[in-house]
Scaffold this motif. Structure first.
Motif, short mmCIF file in Angstrom:
data_model
loop_
_atom_site.label_atom_id
_atom_site.label_comp_id
_atom_site.label_asym_id
_atom_site.label_seq_id
_atom_site.Cartn_x
_atom_site.Cartn_y
_atom_site.Cartn_z
N ARG A 1 -24.19 -44.66 9.33
CA ARG A 1 -25.09 -45.74 8.88
C ARG A 1 -25.50 -45.56 7.43
O ARG A 1 -25.42 -46.48 6.61
CB ARG A 1 -26.33 -45.75 9.77
N PHE B 1 -29.77 -44.59 22.16
CA PHE B 1 -28.86 -45.07 23.20
C PHE B 1 -27.50 -45.39 22.60
O PHE B 1 -27.39 -45.93 21.50
CB PHE B 1 -29.44 -46.31 23.87
N GLN B 2 -26.45 -45.09 23.37
CA GLN B 2 -25.09 -45.28 22.90
C GLN B 2 -24.79 -46.75 22.58
O GLN B 2 -24.26 -47.06 21.51
CB GLN B 2 -24.11 -44.76 23.95
N SER B 3 -25.11 -47.64 23.51
CA SER B 3 -24.77 -49.05 23.33
C SER B 3 -25.53 -49.66 22.15
O SER B 3 -24.98 -50.45 21.38
CB SER B 3 -25.07 -49.84 24.60
N GLN B 4 -26.78 -49.26 21.99
CA GLN B 4 -27.60 -49.80 20.90
C GLN B 4 -27.07 -49.34 19.55
O GLN B 4 -26.97 -50.14 18.60
CB GLN B 4 -29.04 -49.32 21.10
N ALA B 5 -26.71 -48.06 19.45
CA ALA B 5 -26.20 -47.53 18.18
C ALA B 5 -24.88 -48.20 17.80
O ALA B 5 -24.67 -48.56 16.64
CB ALA B 5 -26.02 -46.01 18.27
N LYS B 6 -24.00 -48.37 18.78
CA LYS B 6 -22.70 -48.99 18.48
C LYS B 6 -22.87 -50.43 18.04
O LYS B 6 -22.23 -50.87 17.07
CB LYS B 6 -21.77 -48.90 19.68
N ALA B 7 -23.74 -51.17 18.71
CA ALA B 7 -23.97 -52.56 18.33
C ALA B 7 -24.52 -52.65 16.91
O ALA B 7 -24.10 -53.50 16.11
CB ALA B 7 -24.92 -53.23 19.32
N GLU B 8 -25.45 -51.76 16.59
CA GLU B 8 -26.03 -51.76 15.25
C GLU B 8 -24.98 -51.38 14.21
O GLU B 8 -24.89 -51.99 13.15
CB GLU B 8 -27.20 -50.77 15.19
N ASP C 1 -27.14 -40.42 25.78
CA ASP C 1 -28.38 -41.18 25.63
C ASP C 1 -29.57 -40.21 25.65
O ASP C 1 -29.59 -39.27 26.44
CB ASP C 1 -28.56 -42.19 26.77
N GLY D 1 -35.50 -42.69 22.13
CA GLY D 1 -35.06 -44.06 21.88
C GLY D 1 -33.66 -44.14 21.33
O GLY D 1 -33.33 -45.07 20.58
N ASN E 1 -23.67 -41.32 18.88
CA ASN E 1 -24.75 -42.29 18.70
C ASN E 1 -25.99 -41.70 18.04
O ASN E 1 -27.00 -42.40 17.87
CB ASN E 1 -25.15 -42.89 20.05
#
Length: 199
Positions: free
Chosen positions: A145, A172-179, A165, A170, A137
């Motif tokens: 990206r 975070f694993q979940s945020q990076a994957k969603a993006e 994380d 700032g 992430n």
């Protein structure tokens, strides 16, 4: 489907300083366990295989007590922490791209330190890029990206990578994957890459 002649692999920061082998540095859970899966990818007939390597001066801006004050010293040039993971088939690397060697410049992605990298891949006939390494992430994501934004088909191999994380930054694993997924990055396992390369 991945066509070997137009597909490259990037192994991101698979270094001891990001594992429990160097516990005082920046260990990422499971960092040293990715070697077998990375080696399975390294055995595939990619058109080229690149590696990135954090190569920090001892007073890099990201270190505690310096400008960004984020991380303990890690992957300092010419120390064990900067070395690749034991057992990694590094002889398969076409090139090693060092980053973070400028004291006052942060470079999560290879493209940050080497802005012509995407153009270099294009000129080499690369259309698809498979990314793995540490951390999924952070440096892997930033590399994926930037290459996706440059127009490449990008696959990020989760079981050949390790994540952590970093709330202070700032990250975070979940945020990076969603993006990443929203951008069209394909999150996958090594077995999917192996199957796609052998089709």
């Amino acid at each position: 489907m991945l066509t070997p002649a137009t597909t490259s692999l990037i192994v991101v920061d698979a270094q001891q300083g990001f594992t429990e082998l160097c516990p005082a540095e920046l260990p990422v859970p499971g960092g040293d366990a990715i070697v077998p899966q990375v080696n399975a990818l390294l055995a595939l007939p990619f058109a080229r295989i690149d590696a990135t390597q954090d190569w920090h001066p001892p007073d890099h801006r990201s270190f505690v007590g310096r400008a960004d004050n984020l991380y303990p010293p890690h992957c300092v040039m010419n120390t064990p922490g900067a070395e690749f993971l034991p057992g990694l088939h590094a002889h398969r690397f076409s090139a090693v791209w060092r980053k973070g060697y400028d004291r006052d410049f942060e470079a999560y992605a290879v493209t940050a330190q080497h802005p012509a990298f995407a153009a270099f891949l294009s000129a080499s006939g690369i259309q698809s890029v498979v990314v793995c390494g540490i951390a999924t992430n952070i440096c892997c994501f930033c590399t994926a990206r930037d290459l996706r934004q440059a127009g490449f088909n990008v696959w990020l191999v989760e079981d050949a990578s390790a994540s952590i994380d970093v709330p202070a930054a700032g990250l975070f694993q979940s945020q990076a994957k969603a993006e990443g997924q929203a951008m069209g990055i394909r999150y996958c396992g090594a077995s999917e890459v192996i199957a796609a390369m052998n089709t």
